[in-house]
Scaffold this motif. Structure first.
Motif, short mmCIF file in Angstrom:
data_model
loop_
_atom_site.label_atom_id
_atom_site.label_comp_id
_atom_site.label_asym_id
_atom_site.label_seq_id
_atom_site.Cartn_x
_atom_site.Cartn_y
_atom_site.Cartn_z
N UNK A 237 0.81 -1.23 0.00
CA UNK A 237 0.00 0.00 0.00
C UNK A 237 0.84 1.27 0.00
N UNK A 238 2.16 1.14 -0.13
CA UNK A 238 3.02 2.32 -0.13
C UNK A 238 3.34 2.76 -1.56
N UNK A 239 3.49 4.05 -1.73
CA UNK A 239 3.66 4.63 -3.06
C UNK A 239 4.99 4.21 -3.70
N UNK A 240 4.97 4.19 -5.03
CA UNK A 240 6.18 3.92 -5.83
C UNK A 240 7.23 4.98 -5.54
N UNK A 241 8.49 4.53 -5.40
CA UNK A 241 9.59 5.45 -5.16
C UNK A 241 10.73 5.20 -6.13
N UNK A 253 -1.05 4.16 -1.50
CA UNK A 253 -1.28 3.78 -2.89
C UNK A 253 -2.47 2.84 -3.04
N UNK A 254 -2.93 2.25 -1.93
CA UNK A 254 -4.07 1.33 -1.97
C UNK A 254 -4.69 1.25 -0.60
N UNK A 275 8.35 8.17 3.92
CA UNK A 275 8.52 7.16 2.87
C UNK A 275 9.48 7.77 1.85
N UNK A 276 10.74 7.87 2.26
CA UNK A 276 11.78 8.53 1.48
C UNK A 276 12.90 7.54 1.17
N UNK A 277 13.48 7.68 0.01
CA UNK A 277 14.50 6.74 -0.46
C UNK A 277 15.85 7.45 -0.61
N UNK A 352 12.01 -5.53 -9.39
CA UNK A 352 12.76 -4.94 -10.51
C UNK A 352 12.12 -3.63 -10.97
N UNK A 353 10.91 -3.34 -10.49
CA UNK A 353 10.23 -2.11 -10.86
C UNK A 353 10.65 -0.94 -9.98
N UNK A 354 11.20 -1.22 -8.81
CA UNK A 354 11.70 -0.18 -7.91
C UNK A 354 13.09 -0.60 -7.45
#
Length: 406
Positions: A237-241, A253-254, A275-277, A352-354
């Protein structure tokens, strides 16, 4: 009934304390040497005060950046400043004086805490080859014992790493047991894995519980519970980063899921903080891709020596060969350590998407901190606090069982 209270020593960011507060205990004082962790503890105190006063929107305004930390503190009526930013050592007079002011003549029911564990950790001993006899961290249990002697609690909880059992062939651990018993306590130790108590992480720790001799208390029955959830339940449920994304406030995100509800990780706010990268260079990102591919497709861990020569930067290929490690999305995470503050190589996001390492919030969730728990001091300080913490869900289980026994 009188609310039972506790003193929290070597408090860190408050993971152990969080469990006891949720179980209904009242903190008298938190003692911690790290200034960033102390501010985190203060912020959490304000959260509970505002929640009790039905004014949580003020707290959310702080998280959203609408008001300052000073504004937040001033919004709390009858604020209790019980966070003591001090180093526990040979002279604890000022700490004792402040705690005496805070107890106001009340008896202390519990003392909880875990002295810094680097001196006992296997990695720490590997780096210095042996446990130095004059390392002051080896004797912090004696400082803990001084608080037992002064405040005479009914029960104490002492948490540490497994290495404390084997350090110097068990001599240090035996010294701890003997010393605490001379102060009038019976005690027992057990090795607990946080995954048995609702935490989605394999993290084994030694939990010593002691009680006054002659009482009918005994080590509580901490029964392992079924934990069918996986790291996927934390991440979905966490946003794409992207690497380097620093949006401190993000929307979910959901919708929530069963684990997030049951664990109370999602517990009220309609946004999530921290939620920081971290940023990664091109070489590390290429290594991450190789590690992710090996793990997701073949369940193989990347060995440093197997990397193409152009990607290697270390001559030593025999030690720490698994320095790049992908979090297992289909099971529990491996142990989150304070080293995550230095780099993210050991905590690679499993997709592989993040292609990146874990965000602060993802690491906090693996440690079972609720989403409204805010870590002060910036990203690196937050990672350090999270890695050093006792997972609140395990602390809650311990606290509930002790409360039932008392």
């Amino acid at each position: 009934m009188k609310k039972m209270n506790f003193i929290d020593l070597f408090a860190g960011a408050g993971g152990l304390s969080e469990g006891f507060v949720k179980a209904g205990f009242e903190p008298i004082a938190h003692v911690e040497m790290d200034a960033h962790a102390c501010k985190t503890l203060e912020t959490r105190n304000y959260y509970y005060s505002l929640k009790k006063a039905n004014k949580l929107q003020v707290y959310y305004d702080y998280l959203l950046g609408n008001i300052s930390h000073k504004d937040l503190s001033e919004s709390v009526l009858n604020r209790l400043d019980n966070v003591i930013n001090a180093s526990i050592g040979d002279d604890n007079t000022s700490i004792f004086n402040r705690i005496d002011e805070l107890t106001k003549g009340r008896e202390v029911d519990l003392i909880i805490g875990g002295p810094p564990c680097q001196a006992y950790s296997v990695v720490g001993r590997h780096r210095i080859n042996k446990l130095e006899a004059d390392d002051p961290r080896n004797l912090l249990y004696r400082q803990y014992a001084r608080f037992l002697k002064k405040y005479n609690p009914k029960v104490f909880v002492f948490e540490n790493v497994l290495g404390i059992l084997s350090a110097e062939e068990g001599r240090y651990f035996n010294n701890i047991k003997v010393y605490f018993r001379t102060l009038g306590y019976e005690l027992e130790s057990r090795v607990l894995n946080t995954s048995d108590y609702g935490v989605l992480q394999n993290r084994k720790r030694v939990i010593i519980i002691g009680w006054k001799k002659g009482s009918d208390f005994s080590y509580p029955e901490l029964i392992a519970e079924s934990n069918p959830y996986t790291v996927a339940d934390i991440l979905e449920d966490l946003a794409y980063l992207k690497p380097g994304d620093q949006n401190n406030i993000t929307n979910y995100a959901s919708d929530t899921n069963e684990y997030l509800e049951k664990s109370a990780i999602r517990n009220g706010a309609d946004f999530v903080t921290q939620h920081v990268a971290r940023t990664h260079n091109d070489r590390d990102l290429e290594i991450y891709k190789i590690a992710i591919d090996k793990w997701l497709n073949n369940r193989e861990r990347l060995k440093y020596g197997d990397l193409p020569e152009r990607l290697k930067t270390h001559k030593n290929q025999n030690s720490f060969v698994d320095r790049f490690k992908v979090v297992d999305i289909n099971s529990y995470s491996h142990t989150v350590l304070a080293h995550i503050a230095k780099d993210g190589h050991y905590y690679i996001y499993p997709s592989t998407e993040q292609v990146r390492s874990l965000s602060v919030r993802e690491a906090a969730r693996i440690q079972s901190f609720p989403d409204d728990y805010y870590f002060e001091g910036g990203r690196s300080a937050a990672f350090k606090q999270i890695g050093n913490a006792v997972p609140p869900l395990m602390a809650l289980k311990i606290a509930e069982e002790i409360k039932g026994s008392l």
